[in-house]
Each structure stands twice: as structure tokens, then as C-alpha cells.
Design a protein around this motif. Sequence first.
Motif, PDB file in Angstrom:
ATOM      1  N   GLY A   1       0.819  -1.213   0.000  1.00 49.40           N
ATOM      2  CA  GLY A   1       0.000   0.000   0.000  1.00 49.40           C
ATOM      3  C   GLY A   1       0.848   1.256   0.000  1.00 49.40           C
ATOM      4  N   TRP A   2       1.844   1.314   0.881  1.00 47.04           N
ATOM      5  CA  TRP A   2       2.695   2.492   0.978  1.00 47.04           C
ATOM      6  C   TRP A   2       3.619   2.624  -0.226  1.00 47.04           C
ATOM      7  N   SER A   3       4.170   1.513  -0.706  1.00 45.16           N
ATOM      8  CA  SER A   3       5.121   1.601  -1.822  1.00 45.16           C
ATOM      9  C   SER A   3       4.423   2.013  -3.115  1.00 45.16           C
ATOM     10  N   VAL A   4       3.199   1.536  -3.334  1.00 45.00           N
ATOM     11  CA  VAL A   4       2.475   1.960  -4.532  1.00 45.00           C
ATOM     12  C   VAL A   4       2.092   3.430  -4.414  1.00 45.00           C
ATOM     13  N   TRP A   5       1.725   3.877  -3.212  1.00 44.92           N
ATOM     14  CA  TRP A   5       1.462   5.306  -2.992  1.00 44.92           C
ATOM     15  C   TRP A   5       2.691   6.123  -3.360  1.00 44.92           C
ATOM     16  N   CYS A   6       3.853   5.712  -2.873  1.00 42.80           N
ATOM     17  CA  CYS A   6       5.102   6.410  -3.210  1.00 42.80           C
ATOM     18  C   CYS A   6       5.337   6.373  -4.716  1.00 42.80           C
TER      19      CYS A   6
ATOM     20  N   VAL B   1      10.618   6.074 -14.048  1.00 47.53           N
ATOM     21  CA  VAL B   1      10.936   4.648 -14.079  1.00 47.53           C
ATOM     22  C   VAL B   1      11.168   4.123 -12.665  1.00 47.53           C
ATOM     23  N   LEU B   2      11.905   4.888 -11.854  1.00 48.67           N
ATOM     24  CA  LEU B   2      12.135   4.475 -10.471  1.00 48.67           C
ATOM     25  C   LEU B   2      10.825   4.409  -9.687  1.00 48.67           C
ATOM     26  N   GLY B   3       9.926   5.348  -9.964  1.00 47.72           N
ATOM     27  CA  GLY B   3       8.626   5.324  -9.297  1.00 47.72           C
ATOM     28  C   GLY B   3       7.844   4.066  -9.601  1.00 47.72           C
TER      29      GLY B   3
ATOM     30  N   LEU C   1      -5.431   1.006  -0.673  1.00 46.57           N
ATOM     31  CA  LEU C   1      -4.949   2.218  -1.337  1.00 46.57           C
ATOM     32  C   LEU C   1      -6.035   2.815  -2.221  1.00 46.57           C
ATOM     33  N   GLY C   2      -6.788   1.961  -2.897  1.00 43.74           N
ATOM     34  CA  GLY C   2      -7.897   2.462  -3.711  1.00 43.74           C
ATOM     35  C   GLY C   2      -8.922   3.202  -2.871  1.00 43.74           C
ATOM     36  N   PHE C   3      -9.194   2.681  -1.665  1.00 42.22           N
ATOM     37  CA  PHE C   3     -10.102   3.380  -0.756  1.00 42.22           C
ATOM     38  C   PHE C   3      -9.529   4.746  -0.389  1.00 42.22           C
ATOM     39  N   GLY C   4      -8.219   4.795  -0.122  1.00 40.46           N
ATOM     40  CA  GLY C   4      -7.579   6.061   0.246  1.00 40.46           C
ATOM     41  C   GLY C   4      -7.682   7.097  -0.855  1.00 40.46           C
TER      42      GLY C   4
END
Length: 287
Positions: free
Chosen positions: A209-214, A229-231, A260-263
Motif C-alpha cells: 500500500g505504501w510503496s504503490v502510494w510512493c 521509471v524508479l517510481g 490504497l484504492g479506498f484512500g
Amino acid sequence: MGEATARTLEGRTAAPPPNGESADRPPADRRLSPRGPSPRGRRSPRRPRLWFEVLLIGVSYWVYSLVRNAVPEQKAQALRNADWIWGAEHTLRIAVEDTVNRAVNSVTWLVVGMNYYYATLHFVLTIGVLVWLYRWHPGRYAAARLVLFATTGVALLGYYLFPLAPPRLMPGGDFVDTVVVHHTWGSMASGNLADVSNQYAAMPSMHIGWSVWCGVMIAVLVRPVWGKVLGVLYPVATLVVIVSTANHFWLDAVGGLLCLGFGFGLSYVWYGAFPYRLARRVPVVDR
């Protein structure tokens, strides 16, 4: 008569507009943001205050850790749920976590690096992205922070309602606890730190969840292609790490994505747009 009329019209043209507005500037209600007025009924981002943000993040993480670790450790139910997840993945033909885990475990330098990745980057990079947004994208910061906080908050419900043992705790010896085997400082759910952390809070995966947000914030907002690309690569690498270290199933990652979709959905409802669609700077409202 003609000259008097001309002077009158000239005087009217030169007269300043009401409320102190400049003739070449739009009305104040159109200067709320570079994209025009905020949608009616939506919140407008405010300039973040450093002391408040530091306090909010610190207190929020403390509460999150307290609640997460206070969830009853229902070992029997967590193991039954793990068996169910593992069976469901076999049905879906994606149950390869044990193969990946053993293969990576055979390469010491690689698995040790993954142990440290799992233990540190999850926090370091998330805080780093928050700082970056605060400094360079203040108009988007509050909405992005809401996504992260809402994602984490709803994850707590998952820990309570669906206790789940990570693969490394499943009986049978199919999975390797890489932190224990290689004696590295790693996950708080392994080794000497296991007593202070809930062992059965694997669903959903907040590493995902956090890594996809980042990754989304970086890939969408940075300009250089290498940064984008790094993202994209960061959450992909995180997925490989959580599976290789036997801390999560593939479906735990799906749970993290749902949170994450809910967020993002809540942030959209609150601000009327996704964070990356808001103005970079905090809108200025004339008083």
C-alpha cells in the motif's frame, strides 16, 4: 457635446473597478487556483505547517502501531486463514511463493539485502516522499497525505477482521524465515523483536500500500524519465521482497492495493480531485 461625451466615456474607462481589483486581473473568485475556482462543496488545500505535520505523522504512526499490535493474536484462526489463502492461490495457479522464497534464500547476499530492504525502506522512502511533497508540492500535500492515512486506517480493520499468519509461520517447513536463518536485523515480526509485534497482521500488506502510494506520487509528479521509471520499479521491487522473505502472500498485496484504492477514493471525494491533479502551489485567496 461630442467632446464632453468623449471625456465622460474616458473617465468611465479609466475608473478603477470595485473592491480594489486591478483592471488586468481576474476577480478574486477566479484566482483560487491555476485551474479555476474550486468545485462547489470541495475543500481547498491549505498551506501545511511543519510543526503540525511532524506532530501528526508521529502521533498517527504511534497510534497505528499501538492498534495494530493490540489486535488479538488469534493464532489458530490466523493459521486457518493462511491455509485458506494458500489454497485459493493454488486454485488460481499463482502459488509460487515457496519456490521464490527458497530460490532467493540460496543467494545469501541477495536475501540479506532484501531483509534490510524490508525493514528500512518501507519507512525511509515513505517519509522521504512526504517531505518532498511538503517542500515542492504543498498544494498537493494534504490530499496525498489523506490518501496515505486513509489507506493505513482501513488496513487496521483488515488486521482485526482477518488475522493472517505470514507464510514463514505456516507449519510444514515449506517456507524459510530469512531473517532468522541469516541472523540479520530485519522485520519486527521475526527474531528477537517478534514479542513486541503482532505476528498475525499480514493482510493487507502495507508494504505494498505504501510503496504503490510512493510510486504513484513519484511517477506522476517528477519530470525526468528516469525518475518516473524508479517510481514504477519501487513497488514492483517491494512485491518481490515481501514474497521472497516469506512475509506475505501475493493476495496480501492485492489487499494492500484495495486499501490504497479506498484512500484515493476518499481523497477524491474530499478535495474533488486526485492529489496529482491539484495545483502544485497552495491557492492564494485575496482577502
